[in-house]
Design a protein around this motif. Sequence first.
Motif, PDB file in Angstrom:
ATOM      1  N   THR A   1       1.062  -1.308   0.134  1.00 24.64           N
ATOM      2  CA  THR A   1      -0.050  -0.209  -0.027  1.00 24.64           C
ATOM      3  C   THR A   1       0.901   1.224  -0.064  1.00 24.64           C
ATOM      4  O   THR A   1       0.515   2.229  -0.784  1.00 24.64           O
ATOM      5  CB  THR A   1      -0.984   0.200   1.311  1.00 24.64           C
TER       6      THR A   1
ATOM      7  N   GLY B   1      -3.820   5.782  -0.118  1.00 30.09           N
ATOM      8  CA  GLY B   1      -3.843   4.452   0.604  1.00 30.09           C
ATOM      9  C   GLY B   1      -3.266   4.517   1.782  1.00 30.09           C
ATOM     10  O   GLY B   1      -3.472   3.786   2.651  1.00 30.09           O
TER      11      GLY B   1
ATOM     12  N   TYR C   1      -5.311   5.659   4.750  1.00 32.32           N
ATOM     13  CA  TYR C   1      -6.263   4.741   5.088  1.00 32.32           C
ATOM     14  C   TYR C   1      -5.665   3.417   5.611  1.00 32.32           C
ATOM     15  O   TYR C   1      -6.375   3.194   6.344  1.00 32.32           O
ATOM     16  CB  TYR C   1      -6.988   4.370   3.755  1.00 32.32           C
TER      17      TYR C   1
ATOM     18  N   ALA D   1      -6.564   2.258   9.256  1.00 34.15           N
ATOM     19  CA  ALA D   1      -7.161   0.934   9.561  1.00 34.15           C
ATOM     20  C   ALA D   1      -6.194   0.106  10.341  1.00 34.15           C
ATOM     21  O   ALA D   1      -6.705  -0.730  11.222  1.00 34.15           O
ATOM     22  CB  ALA D   1      -7.247   0.058   8.299  1.00 34.15           C
TER      23      ALA D   1
ATOM     24  N   THR E   1      -9.850  -4.387   8.357  1.00 32.62           N
ATOM     25  CA  THR E   1     -10.185  -4.611   6.888  1.00 32.62           C
ATOM     26  C   THR E   1     -11.409  -3.923   6.483  1.00 32.62           C
ATOM     27  O   THR E   1     -11.326  -3.294   5.380  1.00 32.62           O
ATOM     28  CB  THR E   1     -10.492  -6.091   6.775  1.00 32.62           C
ATOM     29  N   ALA E   2     -12.432  -4.094   7.171  1.00 37.27           N
ATOM     30  CA  ALA E   2     -13.636  -3.354   6.920  1.00 37.27           C
ATOM     31  C   ALA E   2     -13.601  -1.732   6.801  1.00 37.27           C
ATOM     32  O   ALA E   2     -13.777  -1.075   5.622  1.00 37.27           O
ATOM     33  CB  ALA E   2     -14.734  -3.469   7.722  1.00 37.27           C
TER      34      ALA E   2
ATOM     35  N   TYR F   1     -10.699  -0.073   6.182  1.00 33.29           N
ATOM     36  CA  TYR F   1      -9.660   0.043   4.982  1.00 33.29           C
ATOM     37  C   TYR F   1     -10.666   0.064   3.668  1.00 33.29           C
ATOM     38  O   TYR F   1     -10.503   0.980   2.719  1.00 33.29           O
ATOM     39  CB  TYR F   1      -8.479  -0.962   4.807  1.00 33.29           C
ATOM     40  N   VAL F   2     -11.457  -1.051   3.444  1.00 32.43           N
ATOM     41  CA  VAL F   2     -12.215  -1.128   2.314  1.00 32.43           C
ATOM     42  C   VAL F   2     -13.101  -0.153   2.024  1.00 32.43           C
ATOM     43  O   VAL F   2     -13.349   0.833   1.073  1.00 32.43           O
ATOM     44  CB  VAL F   2     -12.767  -2.620   2.231  1.00 32.43           C
ATOM     45  N   VAL F   3     -13.790   0.462   3.266  1.00 35.93           N
ATOM     46  CA  VAL F   3     -14.767   1.324   3.012  1.00 35.93           C
ATOM     47  C   VAL F   3     -14.084   2.710   2.606  1.00 35.93           C
ATOM     48  O   VAL F   3     -14.658   3.490   1.697  1.00 35.93           O
ATOM     49  CB  VAL F   3     -15.709   1.477   4.267  1.00 35.93           C
TER      50      VAL F   3
ATOM     51  N   LEU G   1     -11.270   3.207   1.183  1.00 37.28           N
ATOM     52  CA  LEU G   1     -10.527   2.995  -0.096  1.00 37.28           C
ATOM     53  C   LEU G   1     -11.484   3.285  -1.251  1.00 37.28           C
ATOM     54  O   LEU G   1     -11.416   3.730  -2.431  1.00 37.28           O
ATOM     55  CB  LEU G   1      -9.813   1.781  -0.238  1.00 37.28           C
ATOM     56  N   ASN G   2     -13.018   2.887  -0.761  1.00 42.61           N
ATOM     57  CA  ASN G   2     -13.753   2.617  -1.939  1.00 42.61           C
ATOM     58  C   ASN G   2     -14.945   3.933  -1.850  1.00 42.61           C
ATOM     59  O   ASN G   2     -15.624   4.225  -2.929  1.00 42.61           O
ATOM     60  CB  ASN G   2     -14.695   1.313  -1.862  1.00 42.61           C
TER      61      ASN G   2
END
Length: 108
Positions: A61, A68, A71, A75, A98-99, A101-103, A105-106
Amino acid sequence: MPSTSYLVAVVAIAFAVTLTLRAAPFAVLGRLRDSAVVRRLAVWMPVGILAILAVTALHGTITTDPRGTCYALLAVAVTVGTHLSFGRRTIVSVGAGTAVYVVLLNTL
């Protein structure tokens, strides 16, 4: 095309090797149960595995996307905070990190 006997021999050898490798830990489990080395590994191995995963994930990352990186560090902070707050449950803390980071990032 190999002959049928050759294929049967290959499958039989693969089966024997797989069975032996899967059964070997159970064969020595009784002797290792009271070992000080195994007790020490039981304490340090999960931490080491998580550290390797964290370094690997953060390395990928940090070197590719500066946004990122923020983020990922957030995370990691959520993961550590969740781990220390909710009774050191690894699945919950890794899942929360993980949740997040994904939220992030998206959506941002």
